[in-house]
Design an enzyme around this catalytic site. Structure first.
Site, mmCIF file in Angstrom:
data_model
loop_
_atom_site.group_PDB
_atom_site.id
_atom_site.type_symbol
_atom_site.label_atom_id
_atom_site.label_comp_id
_atom_site.label_asym_id
_atom_site.label_seq_id
_atom_site.Cartn_x
_atom_site.Cartn_y
_atom_site.Cartn_z
ATOM 1 N N SER A 79 39.825 25.363 26.246
ATOM 2 C CA SER A 79 41.179 25.611 26.744
ATOM 3 C C SER A 79 41.094 26.659 27.838
ATOM 4 C CB SER A 79 42.075 26.123 25.605
ATOM 5 O OG SER A 79 43.294 26.643 26.088
ATOM 6 N N TYR A 112 43.481 32.149 18.566
ATOM 7 C CA TYR A 112 43.210 30.862 19.201
ATOM 8 C C TYR A 112 42.223 31.034 20.345
ATOM 9 C CZ TYR A 112 43.988 26.491 21.745
ATOM 10 O OH TYR A 112 43.811 25.294 22.392
#
Length: 243
Positions: free
Chosen positions: A139, A152
């Site tokens: 990501s 995350y």
């Protein structure tokens, strides 16, 4: 180009499903894994209806045994594993002081351990055949940390680190990291702090890229000559640059 046997985790929706369609359209055989087997069955039926080649199996990436069974079964059926796309992920965002420990552990189990389980299952087979390609979906939050993304981001930084280490250790295996920004997936609808996730959904409504854009990047990396390793692709919507 010749057909490749491509295994995709987290294939029941979002990037995984888009990659399955894209790669099958390119002539590869896709083996799809996820917990929601009803969605996988529907996706496989659609791919076959369009002339593609696909199959599916139940998969829980948090279980090393489940991942090993998924990979080994595909290898027994086809005699090789050409590509593993470690795509499964969850993103319940919150501030650290919210102490949502169960969700922290979920992200570690799915995003990080799930990727490790995939590597552990596929690596011996790829080494034995002298070739292979591991693709880790990270990501842009694996490059930059924003408020509420600490855990995350930590898992996605780790996914990139695993890819770097694997690439340096295994000269016969290609390793690619795909790092997308806002994408049309279910990641921003599940869990997390309600206010944070509402803010994420508001941004996503403005910035979301189609999952097909990420699928195209995965296909690009796979379809390079065997001597070329695409190390990393970072994908952002152009409007994000103005924020």
């Amino acid at each position: 180009m010749s057909e490749k046997i491509v295994l995709i985790t987290g294939a029941s929706s979002g990037i995984g499903a888009a990659a399955a369609r894209r790669l099958a359209w390119s002539g590869h055989h896709v083996v799809l894994g996820a917990r929601r087997t009803d969605r996988l069955a529907a996706l496989v039926a659609d791919i076959r209806k369009d002339g593609g080649s696909a199959e599916h199996a139940a998969l829980d990436v948090t279980s090393a045994d489940s991942v090993d069974s998924f990979v080994q079964s595909a290898h027994r059926r086809h005699g090789r594993i050409d590509v593993l796309v470690n795509n499964a992920g969850v993103m319940p965002l919150s501030r650290l002081d919210a102490l949502r420990v169960e969700e922290w552990n979920q992200m570690i189990d799915v995003n990080l351990r799930g990727t490790l389980h995939g590597i552990a299952a596929a690596l011996p087979l790829m080494r034995a055949q002298g070739s292979g390609h591991v693709i880790n979906v990270s990501s842009t939050l694996g490059h930059d940390v924003v408020p509420n993304s600490a855990v995350y981001s930590a898992t996605k930084f780790a996914v990139r680190a695993l890819a770097d280490g694997l690439r340096k250790e295994q000269q016969d295996i290609r390793v690619t990291v795909i790092s997308p920004s806002f994408t049309e997936t279910e990641l921003n609808t599940l869990g997390g702090d309600p206010d944070t996730m509402a803010w994420v959904r508001t941004l996503a409504d403005k910035l979301n890229m189609p999952a097909d854009a990420v699928a195209d990047a995965i296909a690009y990396a796979i379809e390079q000559p065997a001597s070329i390793d695409v190390n990393e692709i970072v994908i952002r919507p152009i409007v994000e640059a103005a924020l």
